[in-house]
Motif scaffolding. Structure first.
Motif, PDB file in Angstrom:
ATOM      1  N   HIS A 219       1.362   3.945 -10.268  1.00 13.57           N
ATOM      2  CA  HIS A 219       2.356   4.660 -11.074  1.00 13.57           C
ATOM      3  C   HIS A 219       1.681   5.697 -11.971  1.00 13.57           C
ATOM      4  O   HIS A 219       2.146   6.827 -12.107  1.00 13.57           O
ATOM      5  N   HIS A 223       3.199   8.874 -10.504  1.00 14.06           N
ATOM      6  CA  HIS A 223       4.612   8.967 -10.865  1.00 14.06           C
ATOM      7  C   HIS A 223       4.864   9.449 -12.285  1.00 14.06           C
ATOM      8  O   HIS A 223       5.766   8.967 -12.971  1.00 14.06           O
ATOM      9  N   ARG A 227       6.276  14.520 -10.141  1.00 17.96           N
ATOM     10  CA  ARG A 227       6.685  13.581  -9.095  1.00 17.96           C
ATOM     11  C   ARG A 227       7.721  12.587  -9.606  1.00 17.96           C
ATOM     12  O   ARG A 227       8.548  12.100  -8.843  1.00 17.96           O
ATOM     13  N   ARG A 228       7.680  12.261 -10.887  1.00 15.88           N
ATOM     14  CA  ARG A 228       8.694  11.366 -11.442  1.00 15.88           C
ATOM     15  C   ARG A 228      10.074  12.009 -11.373  1.00 15.88           C
ATOM     16  O   ARG A 228      11.064  11.352 -11.062  1.00 15.88           O
ATOM     17  N   THR A 231      11.451  12.180  -7.559  1.00 13.86           N
ATOM     18  CA  THR A 231      11.663  10.953  -6.794  1.00 13.86           C
ATOM     19  C   THR A 231      12.595  10.005  -7.535  1.00 13.86           C
ATOM     20  O   THR A 231      12.773  10.100  -8.751  1.00 13.86           O
ATOM     21  N   LYS A 233      13.721   5.970  -8.619  1.00 13.02           N
ATOM     22  CA  LYS A 233      13.006   4.763  -9.055  1.00 13.02           C
ATOM     23  C   LYS A 233      12.643   3.895  -7.850  1.00 13.02           C
ATOM     24  O   LYS A 233      11.550   3.327  -7.790  1.00 13.02           O
ATOM     25  N   ARG A 236       9.610   5.378  -6.148  1.00  9.15           N
ATOM     26  CA  ARG A 236       8.389   5.167  -6.941  1.00  9.15           C
ATOM     27  C   ARG A 236       7.912   3.724  -6.852  1.00  9.15           C
ATOM     28  O   ARG A 236       6.716   3.460  -6.711  1.00  9.15           O
ATOM     29  N   GLU A 239       6.593   2.985  -3.242  1.00  7.66           N
ATOM     30  CA  GLU A 239       5.295   3.634  -3.026  1.00  7.66           C
ATOM     31  C   GLU A 239       4.187   2.834  -3.701  1.00  7.66           C
ATOM     32  O   GLU A 239       3.143   2.568  -3.098  1.00  7.66           O
ATOM     33  N   SER A 276       6.018  10.457   1.631  1.00 14.06           N
ATOM     34  CA  SER A 276       5.630   9.227   0.949  1.00 14.06           C
ATOM     35  C   SER A 276       4.452   8.543   1.630  1.00 14.06           C
ATOM     36  O   SER A 276       3.542   8.055   0.963  1.00 14.06           O
ATOM     37  N   SER A 311       0.500  15.078  -3.716  1.00 13.89           N
ATOM     38  CA  SER A 311       1.769  15.273  -4.374  1.00 13.89           C
ATOM     39  C   SER A 311       2.221  16.715  -4.359  1.00 13.89           C
ATOM     40  O   SER A 311       3.361  17.009  -4.436  1.00 13.89           O
TER      41      SER A 311
END
Length: 311
Positions: A219, A223, A227-228, A231, A233, A236, A239, A276, A311
């Motif tokens: 994370h 993330h 990227r947060r 994408t 939840k 994330r 992944e 992903s 990413s």
């Protein structure tokens, strides 16, 4: 493999012909990846996750291979353990068994881009520049397809015991500028990622704690920021769980949670699944590389280019 000098002529030169061939071969590599991802989707839609499990497992076993070649190995020989070419196996005292079929992968073809004489004279060190011309088919064989001298066991590999990998992982996490603490108040969660800080629930078994650390480190590495936002939840979490699966499986931990959860990730979207899977492969490779050698030697500067590309 050699390319001719670039000219300003409007006629098609050997270099431009090679450039077209390069683009065609690179497209072929992309098409191979797309075909493998589509095959994974079709399997998942039919309720079969064996192919995905094989791919996630292959990520750890062959983390030094490219994204596309890991897909190729997992598709052609899902139970492959160690792969190498004929010459490499011969150097190790082993021979490929008669009748065995090789696992096709794509090997890069490197050519030389020659500078014009006037340009080259300015700096002789940059006279000839190595360039990727394209890819060619190459074949590797799994250890199960060979016979001969016994291979030495890797001393770092453990079964059901994280050993020194825990300390190497912690060193790697701290080297990224990520703080770490034990925190009882996060229960019932096993771990939490706060953006620059990881909290772990105390009292976990070593293998469980290691997996939680990898999950939360993923994370932290992936993330945050862009990227947060890009994408969900679910994406994330799956992944991060898939990365924990890959890393844990590679060091010998018994873990099988990832495939059941990961099946929900792609939602029929081939582009999302491809993105992903590549992110998971690259991030797993960064963490596994840190575990292979003392993690203090793995700096943020070494890790960032891989993650940035993913990413």
């Amino acid at each position: 493999m050699n390319t001719a000098a670039i000219t300003t002529a409007t006629t098609v030169t050997p270099f431009t012909q090679n450039l077209k061939q390069q683009q065609q071969k690179q497209q072929t590599a992309k098409e191979a990846i797309a075909a493998n991802v589509q095959a994974l989707i079709e399997q998942l839609e039919q309720g079969h996750s064996e192919g995905l499990t094989a791919y996630l497992t292959a990520m750890g076993r062959f983390h030094k291979y490219s994204f596309g070649n890991i897909l190729e190995i997992a598709r052609q020989q899902p139970d492959a353990q160690k792969v190498a070419g004929l010459y490499a196996w011969n150097q190790l005292g082993r021979k490929v068994k008669k009748g065995e079929r090789g696992i096709r992968i794509l090997a890069p073809v490197i050519g030389v881009k020659r500078k014009k004489d006037a340009e080259a004279e300015k700096d002789i060190r940059t006279q000839n520049q190595a360039v990727l011309v394209g890819f060619r088919s190459a074949y590797v064989f799994d250890v199960s397809q060979t016979e001969g001298k016994e291979l030495p066991e890797l001393s770092e590999r453990v079964t059901g015991n994280v050993g020194e990998y825990r300390e190497r992982l912690l060193d790697f996490i701290l080297a990224q500028g990520i703080q770490f603490e034990f925190k009882e108040s996060i229960a019932p969660a096993l771990g939490m990622s706060y953006g620059g800080k990881i909290a772990i629930l105390p009292g976990q078994l070593p293998a469980e704690e290691f997996s939680t650390l990898v999950h939360e480190a993923s994370h932290e590495l992936l993330h945050k920021a862009e990227r947060r936002i890009a994408t969900t939840k679910t994406v994330r979490e799956t992944e991060a769980e898939a990365i924990a699966f890959v890393v844990g499986k590679t060091i010998g931990l018994n873990t099988g949670r990832a495939s059941a959860d990961y099946i929900h990730l792609y939602a029929g979207n081939a582009a999302l699944l491809t993105e992903s899977l590549e992110v998971i492969q690259k991030t797993s490779a960064v963490i596994l590389s840190a575990l292979e050698t003392p993690a203090a030697e793995t700096t943020t500067a070494e890790a960032e280019p891989e993650l940035a590309e993913a990413s």
